[in-house]
Structures are given as C-alpha cells and as structure tokens.
Design a protein around this motif. Structure first.
Motif, mmCIF file in Angstrom:
data_model
loop_
_atom_site.group_PDB
_atom_site.id
_atom_site.type_symbol
_atom_site.label_atom_id
_atom_site.label_comp_id
_atom_site.label_asym_id
_atom_site.label_seq_id
_atom_site.Cartn_x
_atom_site.Cartn_y
_atom_site.Cartn_z
ATOM 1 N N SER A 275 6.463 -16.026 78.959
ATOM 2 C CA SER A 275 7.142 -15.425 77.799
ATOM 3 C C SER A 275 8.537 -14.934 78.192
ATOM 4 O O SER A 275 9.398 -14.727 77.348
ATOM 5 C CB SER A 275 6.309 -14.311 77.175
ATOM 6 O OG SER A 275 5.944 -13.405 78.176
ATOM 7 N N THR A 367 11.024 -20.142 79.574
ATOM 8 C CA THR A 367 10.385 -19.727 78.318
ATOM 9 C C THR A 367 10.175 -20.978 77.453
ATOM 10 O O THR A 367 10.785 -22.033 77.720
ATOM 11 C CB THR A 367 11.300 -18.756 77.563
ATOM 12 O OG1 THR A 367 12.511 -19.466 77.242
ATOM 13 C CG2 THR A 367 11.629 -17.521 78.391
ATOM 14 N N GLU A 369 11.469 -21.650 74.665
ATOM 15 C CA GLU A 369 12.801 -22.053 74.183
ATOM 16 C C GLU A 369 13.558 -22.833 75.272
ATOM 17 O O GLU A 369 14.182 -23.859 74.995
ATOM 18 C CB GLU A 369 13.569 -20.756 73.826
ATOM 19 C CG GLU A 369 14.724 -20.920 72.879
ATOM 20 C CD GLU A 369 14.314 -21.083 71.416
ATOM 21 O OE1 GLU A 369 13.238 -20.582 71.033
ATOM 22 O OE2 GLU A 369 15.066 -21.753 70.687
ATOM 23 N N GLN A 370 13.475 -22.342 76.490
ATOM 24 C CA GLN A 370 14.181 -23.028 77.591
ATOM 25 C C GLN A 370 13.565 -24.396 77.885
ATOM 26 O O GLN A 370 14.281 -25.351 78.189
ATOM 27 C CB GLN A 370 14.147 -22.154 78.862
ATOM 28 C CG GLN A 370 15.062 -20.936 78.766
ATOM 29 C CD GLN A 370 14.855 -19.971 79.929
ATOM 30 O OE1 GLN A 370 13.725 -19.741 80.375
ATOM 31 N NE2 GLN A 370 15.935 -19.400 80.425
ATOM 32 N N ALA A 372 12.037 -26.271 75.659
ATOM 33 C CA ALA A 372 12.472 -27.122 74.536
ATOM 34 C C ALA A 372 13.920 -27.573 74.759
ATOM 35 O O ALA A 372 14.269 -28.735 74.527
ATOM 36 C CB ALA A 372 12.330 -26.366 73.220
ATOM 37 N N ASP A 373 14.768 -26.655 75.233
ATOM 38 C CA ASP A 373 16.178 -27.011 75.500
ATOM 39 C C ASP A 373 16.269 -28.084 76.584
ATOM 40 O O ASP A 373 17.054 -29.030 76.481
ATOM 41 C CB ASP A 373 16.968 -25.780 75.989
ATOM 42 C CG ASP A 373 17.207 -24.761 74.882
ATOM 43 O OD1 ASP A 373 16.992 -25.084 73.702
ATOM 44 O OD2 ASP A 373 17.610 -23.622 75.217
ATOM 45 N N GLN A 404 3.496 -23.320 71.671
ATOM 46 C CA GLN A 404 4.779 -22.600 71.689
ATOM 47 C C GLN A 404 6.016 -23.486 71.843
ATOM 48 O O GLN A 404 7.076 -23.128 71.348
ATOM 49 C CB GLN A 404 4.750 -21.556 72.800
ATOM 50 C CG GLN A 404 3.648 -20.526 72.523
ATOM 51 C CD GLN A 404 3.678 -19.360 73.480
ATOM 52 O OE1 GLN A 404 4.729 -18.950 73.937
ATOM 53 N NE2 GLN A 404 2.515 -18.838 73.802
ATOM 54 N N VAL A 405 5.895 -24.625 72.518
ATOM 55 C CA VAL A 405 7.074 -25.488 72.672
ATOM 56 C C VAL A 405 7.142 -26.499 71.522
ATOM 57 O O VAL A 405 8.203 -26.690 70.915
ATOM 58 C CB VAL A 405 7.072 -26.223 74.035
ATOM 59 C CG1 VAL A 405 8.309 -27.104 74.165
ATOM 60 C CG2 VAL A 405 7.002 -25.222 75.185
ATOM 61 N N ILE A 408 8.837 -25.406 68.316
ATOM 62 C CA ILE A 408 10.309 -25.319 68.417
ATOM 63 C C ILE A 408 10.912 -26.714 68.226
ATOM 64 O O ILE A 408 11.873 -26.906 67.474
ATOM 65 C CB ILE A 408 10.729 -24.731 69.789
ATOM 66 C CG1 ILE A 408 10.206 -23.306 69.929
ATOM 67 C CG2 ILE A 408 12.246 -24.776 69.955
ATOM 68 C CD1 ILE A 408 10.397 -22.706 71.327
ATOM 69 N N ARG A 411 10.691 -27.586 64.607
ATOM 70 C CA ARG A 411 11.706 -26.887 63.782
ATOM 71 C C ARG A 411 13.069 -27.539 63.944
ATOM 72 O O ARG A 411 13.875 -27.562 63.020
ATOM 73 C CB ARG A 411 11.795 -25.410 64.195
ATOM 74 C CG ARG A 411 10.740 -24.539 63.526
ATOM 75 C CD ARG A 411 11.136 -23.071 63.554
ATOM 76 N NE ARG A 411 11.220 -22.512 64.893
ATOM 77 C CZ ARG A 411 10.155 -22.094 65.613
ATOM 78 N NH1 ARG A 411 8.945 -22.172 65.110
ATOM 79 N NH2 ARG A 411 10.315 -21.593 66.820
ATOM 80 N N ARG A 412 13.313 -28.085 65.129
ATOM 81 C CA ARG A 412 14.607 -28.759 65.362
ATOM 82 C C ARG A 412 14.619 -30.183 64.801
ATOM 83 O O ARG A 412 15.586 -30.916 65.000
ATOM 84 C CB ARG A 412 14.912 -28.798 66.867
ATOM 85 C CG ARG A 412 15.121 -27.423 67.464
ATOM 86 C CD ARG A 412 15.435 -27.517 68.958
ATOM 87 N NE ARG A 412 15.465 -26.192 69.568
ATOM 88 C CZ ARG A 412 15.648 -25.978 70.873
ATOM 89 N NH1 ARG A 412 15.844 -27.000 71.687
ATOM 90 N NH2 ARG A 412 15.653 -24.756 71.362
#
Ligand SMILES: Cc1cc2nc3c(=O)[nH]c(=O)nc-3n(C[C@H](O)[C@H](O)[C@H](O)COP(=O)(O)O)c2cc1C
Length: 441
Positions: A275, A367, A369-370, A372-373, A404-405, A408, A411-412
């Motif tokens: 997290s 995380t 988000e990271q 996914a990036d 969790q990934v 994201i 959503r993108r």
C-alpha cells in the motif's frame, strides 16, 4: 477502440519467488492440490485476464531441497481448470524435443474442445541435458537442431489440426451418414524429423488451431516466433532492451508475410505490491532473506557453466565467462543474467536475490498505482502488447494485482472491464485460422 493490454497470469506453485513457499501464509504442498489452482484461476478470471499459463519440462527441475518441486502435468491440470472457469484462456507448455506431433496435436485439440476454444500451447524446445537423458539420449540435441525440429513439429501439428474440415462431421441420422470422408485430409507428412500419415483422431477444434506461444529469445527462438507464434513470452530487464526485442520481432513477423499486430509480445513482470512503496520493498526484502544462497549459487553456477567454487557470494561474476555461442541450453536467459550482473555491478549475492524473484524476469516493487504506471509505460512506448503477470507469492500476489492494479488499468481505458469474447484467440484479437478450403469450393 483504443489499443488494450493483454494480461496473462503465469502461475507457479505458491509464487514465482523461490522462497515464497517459506512464508507463514504458504502451503508447501499446494502445487499438488488442484483446488489451489482452481482458486488462482478464479481470481484471474475475476480480473478478466486473457489467460493462465503453466510452465513445464519433462524432467525434475532443480534440487528438491530448494523449493516445491515435481508438479502436475499442465494439460491435465488445465483440463480440470477448464471445468472450473468459463472464459479465461488456458496455456500449457509442451516440449517439441521430447514429444511426437501426433500426441501433442491430439492433446491440444482435445483441450480446445473441452474448454470451448480456450487452449494455448507454449511451444518450447527444452534446454539442458537432464531432460534429454529421460528420452533415450546422452545429451541434448544441439540448440539449432532443437529449433529445426520445433519448426517441423509445428508444421505437422497444423496439418493435423487442419486434417478435418470444420464441417466434416455431419451427424446426419436420416441418411445414416455421420461424416463426410471427402472432408478429411490426411497430413501425409514426410520431413527431416517426422513422418506422419494423419489424419488426426479429433475433429477440428473450436479455435481451429490452439493459440501458439513461443518463449525463447535467441536468434533461432525469434525466428520460430516470427513464423508461428500468436503470442511471445519474453524476459526483458530494461525498457531499451524490451523496445529492441519488440521492434525486432515485429519486423521479423512482417518479413514472414504476417501482420505484426497478430504477434502479441508479453514481457514478464514480477510485481511486489504494497500500500506504500516501503511496504512493497519490505515484502521483497522479507522474501530475499528467506533465500538459501548455497542452493541458489549452485544453480547460478550451472547456468553459467562454471564450477560453484568459481563464484563468491560477495564478489562480482568472474570476468572470464563463456560466450552465448558456447551455450547449448537457454541462450537468451544466459545473456540476460550476465548483462544484468555486469550492468548493475551486482555481487553474486545480489544477483541471486534478483534472480530469486523471477529467474531473470523484471522485478518491480511499488504501490498499485506505480505498478500500473510501470505497465503502461512499456505498453505506450513500443515495448509490450501486454504482460505476463508473475506474482511473487500466490494466491496473495495475484489477488492484490487483480483487486488493486486491474481497476486502475480499467479506469485508464487500458484493459477490458468484461469479457466480450469467448475464445482465447478472440481475447487476443486474433483471427481463427481458415484451415483447408472447402472441398466443394
Ligand atoms: C515466460 C517464459 C516461460 C518459459 N517457460 C518455459 C517452460 O515452461 N519450459 C521450458 O522448457 N522453457 C521455458 N521457457 C524458456 C524458453 O522457452 C527457452 O527454452 C529458453 O529461453 C531457451 O531458449 P533460447 O535459447 O531461444 O533463449 C520460458 C521462457 C519464458 C520467457
């Protein structure tokens, strides 16, 4: 529609990290429990992933001292998973060096029928002398010969899959005609490695041909992929290497007269997710502490064709290592490991830590988000059409990725929110091979 990612869950015992089985949460015998895999398959399907993948080799890999060893045969296991899932693709590894085309073509056509068109075959040539010794040989055939046999193996398999026209089976009760013999086309193959009369004893399967995957990145491996593969699994450590591999393979596919978009390139990523980034790094650190370096060192020495005494845990690799040309086993993985160690000036202990995570696949701690990036960055920059997701710990690592990934990425607009297609080829946006033209045409 905007271009979307393809995500494959590469399943391995209780995780890709070699020490995952030692965590308090892990069952060291889970890899023999079909319910463990059913659970993983359902998690992946909940995340709308394209496919599941199982690696394999017809040999007892490594020392049993090291990590959970000796798994279930993948096509048997995937047949069970076909009954426990509805949409997700099911990809099994099988060796072209230690099988015969008739057996394997039949097995994959059967899996394709059983699963309603969700079968895939990871075509591998099997590296190393140990497997050869299980099949009447003293040593492995040369790298080049293994790939030449693989190409002919796939040619024969395709002839066998096409040996029934799609509408050869009629089931015409009124006239007492079950099938049309004129729509059966024996393979009639005579080549350098195989002589196969055909036809297959399984009617043409839902996908026509199961999805073909290739996973060797040597020159011969890439040539095979460019000719036959629908998807390519690959291990790449840096964006630049991944871009070069991607461009090279797409170019080769074009040179083979194929549409490069129909060859999907999927590098591996081993995501340690937390997290916060500190939590993700702590998970990596916890796993690294559980590695037993003496086993890992012996394995590394074997890969590098060295005596274990030549490696010292707190020193870098010796300067004098063989060239890739001298390697007859897994050429591209050898080069990747040596380049990784040299580029980052890793000690043997550090290298073992990195390889423990994913055997040369890219490890990434961050995380959701990271992660996914990181995925999007390679996808947007000509390095990948998707990813082979290699959770370090299973099921927890796949669960956190899916919960969790994936949202994201959805959503993108980068990943499907529902399955809109039925077969594995459809999930990957690939056409169904036409097969033999209708005899009446
Ligand atoms: C994601 C991935 C999965 C692989 N799975 C297997 C496997 O299950 N069995 C196997 O023998 N080789 C497997 N390989 C290894 C390759 O198929 C190949 O044998 C190896 O890289 C040597 O090929 P090369 O000499 O062309 O590099 C895998 C490679 C990758 C990248």
């Amino acid at each position: 529609m905007t271009r979307q990612l393809h995500l494959n869950a590469f399943l391995m015992t209780v995780g890709h990290h070699e020490a995952a089985w030692r965590l308090p949460e892990s069952d060291p015998f889970a890899h023999l429990d079909v319910q463990h895999y059913v659970r993983l398959a359902r998690i992946a399907e909940r995340g709308k992933l394209d496919s599941l993948f199982l690696a394999d080799s017809p040999v007892l890999w490594n020392s049993v001292g090291h990590r959970p060893s000796g798994g279930l045969e993948p096509t048997v296991l995937l047949t069970a998973l076909a009954g426990a899932t509805e949409r997700i693709g099911l990809i099994a590894t099988a060796s072209t060096s230690y099988n015969e085309p008739y057996n394997l073509a039949r097995r994959f056509a059967s899996l394709d029928h059983v699963s309603g068109g969700r079968a895939g075959w990871n075509v591998v040539t099997t590296a190393g002398p140990d497997a050869a010794r299980n099949f009447n040989l003293d040593d492995q055939p040369a790298h080049r010969d293994r790939y030449a046999r693989a190409a002919e193996f796939v040619d024969v398999s395709r002839k066998l899959w096409d040996s029934w026209e799609d509408d050869a089976a009629l089931g015409d009760k009124a006239n007492g005609v079950w099938g049309d013999d004129t729509k059966i086309h024996p393979a009639g193959h005579t080549g350098e490695y195989f002589q196969v009369a055909g036809a297959l004893n399984v009617p043409r399967s839902p996908q026509g041909h199961p999805l073909l995957v290739q996973a060797g990145s040597s020159e011969d491996g890439k040539a095979l992929a460019a000719r036959y593969a629908d998807a390519v699994f690959t291990a790449q450590q840096t964006l630049e290497d991944a871009q070069a591999f991607y461009a090279d393979l797409k170019r080769r596919a074009l040179a083979e007269g194929r549409d490069p978009d129909t060859v999907k390139i999927l590098p591996g990523i081993v995501p340690a997710i937390g997290s916060t980034q500190a939590e993700a790094l702590a998970l990596e650190e916890e796993l690294e502490q559980l590695i037993k370096p003496e086993y890992a060192l012996r394995q590394l020495a074997q890969t590098l064709k060295l005596d274990p005494s030549a490696l010292h845990l707190d020193r870098e690799l010796p300067d004098d290592l063989p060239d890739e040309d001298e390697i007859e086993a897994a050429k591209s993985r050898y080069t990747l490991i040596v380049e990784l160690a040299r580029r980052e000036r890793l000690t043997v202990r550090q290298l073992i830590g990195r390889l423990g995570g994913g055997r040369g696949h890219r490890t990434f701690a961050g995380t959701p988000e990271q992660v996914a990036d990181a995925i999007q960055h390679w996808f947007d920059n000509g390095a990948a059409d998707g990813f082979n997701i290699m959770a370090p710990v299973l099921p927890s690592g796949l669960e956190v990725f899916v919960d969790q990934v994936v949202p994201i990425l959805q959503r993108r607009g980068l990943f499907r929110t529902e399955y809109t297609t039925r077969t594995l080829r459809d999930h990957y946006g690939l056409p169904r091979p036409a097969g033999v033209l209708k005899s009446s045409a």
